[in-house]
Design a protein around this motif. Structure first.
Motif, PDB file in Angstrom:
ATOM      1  N   UNK A   1       2.644  -7.264  44.914  1.00  0.00           N
ATOM      2  CA  UNK A   1       3.616  -6.199  45.185  1.00  0.00           C
ATOM      3  C   UNK A   1       5.015  -6.783  44.971  1.00  0.00           C
ATOM      4  N   UNK A   2       5.502  -6.622  43.769  1.00  0.00           N
ATOM      5  CA  UNK A   2       6.717  -7.296  43.324  1.00  0.00           C
ATOM      6  C   UNK A   2       7.897  -6.358  43.139  1.00  0.00           C
ATOM      7  N   UNK A   3       7.646  -5.090  42.869  1.00  0.00           N
ATOM      8  CA  UNK A   3       8.728  -4.160  42.553  1.00  0.00           C
ATOM      9  C   UNK A   3       9.764  -4.115  43.669  1.00  0.00           C
ATOM     10  N   UNK A   4      11.029  -4.218  43.280  1.00  0.00           N
ATOM     11  CA  UNK A   4      12.086  -4.188  44.280  1.00  0.00           C
ATOM     12  C   UNK A   4      13.437  -3.976  43.635  1.00  0.00           C
ATOM     13  N   UNK A   5      14.402  -3.565  44.449  1.00  0.00           N
ATOM     14  CA  UNK A   5      15.767  -3.369  43.983  1.00  0.00           C
ATOM     15  C   UNK A   5      16.716  -4.019  44.979  1.00  0.00           C
ATOM     16  N   UNK A   6      17.903  -4.395  44.480  1.00  0.00           N
ATOM     17  CA  UNK A   6      18.904  -4.979  45.353  1.00  0.00           C
ATOM     18  C   UNK A   6      20.295  -4.780  44.791  1.00  0.00           C
ATOM     19  N   UNK A   7      21.166  -4.203  45.576  1.00  0.00           N
ATOM     20  CA  UNK A   7      22.554  -4.000  45.167  1.00  0.00           C
ATOM     21  C   UNK A   7      23.476  -4.478  46.284  1.00  0.00           C
ATOM     22  N   UNK A   8      24.638  -4.949  45.904  1.00  0.00           N
ATOM     23  CA  UNK A   8      25.608  -5.437  46.880  1.00  0.00           C
ATOM     24  C   UNK A   8      26.295  -4.274  47.579  1.00  0.00           C
ATOM     25  N   UNK A   9      26.429  -4.401  48.899  1.00  0.00           N
ATOM     26  CA  UNK A   9      27.159  -3.404  49.684  1.00  0.00           C
ATOM     27  C   UNK A   9      27.536  -4.040  51.021  1.00  0.00           C
ATOM     28  N   UNK A  10      28.808  -4.428  51.193  1.00  0.00           N
ATOM     29  CA  UNK A  10      29.220  -5.040  52.459  1.00  0.00           C
ATOM     30  C   UNK A  10      29.240  -4.025  53.592  1.00  0.00           C
ATOM     31  N   UNK A  11      29.044  -4.515  54.808  1.00  0.00           N
ATOM     32  CA  UNK A  11      29.117  -3.653  55.967  1.00  0.00           C
ATOM     33  C   UNK A  11      30.482  -2.971  56.010  1.00  0.00           C
ATOM     34  N   UNK A  12      30.456  -1.669  56.185  1.00  0.00           N
ATOM     35  CA  UNK A  12      31.674  -0.874  56.092  1.00  0.00           C
ATOM     36  C   UNK A  12      31.686  -0.028  54.844  1.00  0.00           C
ATOM     37  N   UNK A  13      30.863  -0.438  53.849  1.00  0.00           N
ATOM     38  CA  UNK A  13      30.771   0.304  52.590  1.00  0.00           C
ATOM     39  C   UNK A  13      29.346   0.757  52.288  1.00  0.00           C
ATOM     40  N   UNK A  14      28.452   0.551  53.225  1.00  0.00           N
ATOM     41  CA  UNK A  14      27.057   0.926  53.007  1.00  0.00           C
ATOM     42  C   UNK A  14      26.920   2.445  53.091  1.00  0.00           C
ATOM     43  N   UNK A  15      26.290   3.032  52.084  1.00  0.00           N
ATOM     44  CA  UNK A  15      26.075   4.471  52.055  1.00  0.00           C
ATOM     45  C   UNK A  15      24.620   4.798  52.380  1.00  0.00           C
ATOM     46  N   UNK A  16      24.394   6.030  52.749  1.00  0.00           N
ATOM     47  CA  UNK A  16      23.025   6.471  53.003  1.00  0.00           C
ATOM     48  C   UNK A  16      22.181   6.364  51.733  1.00  0.00           C
ATOM     49  N   UNK A  17      22.792   6.666  50.599  1.00  0.00           N
ATOM     50  CA  UNK A  17      22.071   6.564  49.322  1.00  0.00           C
ATOM     51  C   UNK A  17      21.633   5.131  49.054  1.00  0.00           C
ATOM     52  N   UNK A  18      22.538   4.179  49.286  1.00  0.00           N
ATOM     53  CA  UNK A  18      22.210   2.763  49.087  1.00  0.00           C
ATOM     54  C   UNK A  18      21.069   2.343  50.010  1.00  0.00           C
ATOM     55  N   UNK A  19      21.165   2.719  51.279  1.00  0.00           N
ATOM     56  CA  UNK A  19      20.127   2.371  52.249  1.00  0.00           C
ATOM     57  C   UNK A  19      18.778   2.959  51.839  1.00  0.00           C
ATOM     58  N   UNK A  20      18.760   4.252  51.539  1.00  0.00           N
ATOM     59  CA  UNK A  20      17.508   4.924  51.205  1.00  0.00           C
ATOM     60  C   UNK A  20      16.876   4.352  49.941  1.00  0.00           C
ATOM     61  N   UNK A  21      17.687   4.120  48.923  1.00  0.00           N
ATOM     62  CA  UNK A  21      17.157   3.583  47.663  1.00  0.00           C
ATOM     63  C   UNK A  21      16.498   2.220  47.881  1.00  0.00           C
ATOM     64  N   UNK A  22      17.175   1.358  48.643  1.00  0.00           N
ATOM     65  CA  UNK A  22      16.667   0.006  48.846  1.00  0.00           C
ATOM     66  C   UNK A  22      15.414   0.002  49.710  1.00  0.00           C
TER      67      UNK A  22
END
Length: 250
Positions: free
Chosen positions: A87-108
């Motif tokens: 089980x290798x599939x994964x995603x990762x994007x940079x987002x510092x605390x204070x700039x984290x969006x719901x979209x970023x959280x849900x996608x990851x």
């Protein structure tokens, strides 16, 4: 030398590039028939061509349960069972605390946690006694990284899955282990949003903190996954195997 995965059937999710592609190649070289997944058909076709033989590509997004259902229906129809799941599939994007969006959280979380969980759960009916499940975690679960908290949290969840599923599946003698890479430059690095120059600066900076004096290669991770998939690791269960050149160890 005897092939370590002779006549085994394996699944590698996220198998079109980087660690996934390197592992699929290693699996085939060791005698396995491999199913790989990818979200984009063009890249999936290219990976299948590169691997060359004993491989089937199935377009699938790990975060979409209907895609997973179609994936395992295909595996059941073509091979009837699975011996190894990476089980290798994964995603990762940079987002510092204070700039984290719901979209970023849900996608990851939808890919790295929900997708991984249901990949393994939906694979269970196809797994015989003694099968091997390998989860791709990361040293970020134990080592802080600026602007990477959401990704790191998903990988901590992956490590927890390995511990708990080892117990859930003990009656079936199915082994569950996690592999935790260090810094591995792959096409996935470009998802962080950094420019090529920034990526190279980041890699060079991190290499200086690694006792081995360099970053990982995808094939080095692949060799570790082959170990966990094969009978060489027949009494290895529930572990987190760090393949990081010592980066998170000292």
């Amino acid at each position: 030398m005897p092939q370590k995965l002779l006549e085994k059937v394996a699944l590698v999710t996220g198998g079109t590039s980087g660690i996934g592609l390197a592992t699929a190649k290693r699996f085939v070289a060791e005698g396995a028939y491999v199913f790989i997944t990818g979200r984009r058909q063009t890249e999936l076709d290219a990976a299948v061509k590169e691997i060359g033989e004993n491989v089937t590509g199935v377009q699938s997004d790990a975060s979409k349960l209907e895609d997973l259902d179609r994936l395992f229906a295909t595996i059941k129809q073509e091979q009837g069972h699975l011996d190894v799941v990476f089980a290798n599939a994964g995603v990762g994007e940079l987002a510092p605390l204070g700039s984290i969006t719901e979209e970023h959280f849900d996608k990851t979380f939808n890919t790295n946690v929900k997708g991984l969980l249901f990949t393994v759960q939906k694979a269970l009916p196809l797994l015989p006694e003694g099968a091997s499940i390998i989860l791709n975690a990361s040293i970020t679960s134990i080592k802080g990284t600026p602007a990477f908290s959401v990704y790191s949290a998903t990988k901590a969840a992956v490590r927890a899955f390995a511990r708990n599923w080892t117990l859930d599946l003990k009656e079936r003698k199915i082994r569950v282990n996690a592999v935790s890479p260090g810094v591995v430059p792959t096409p996935g690095f470009h998802l962080t949003g950094l420019s090529d120059e920034q990526l190279q600066e980041s890699v060079d900076s991190q290499a200086s903190t690694i006792p081995m004096g360099r970053v990982n290669t995808p094939d080095e991770i692949a060799k570790a996954v082959v170990f966990l998939a094969s009978d060489d690791s027949s009494f290895v269960n529930g572990i987190e195997l760090f393949v990081d050149g010592g980066m998170a160890q000292v």
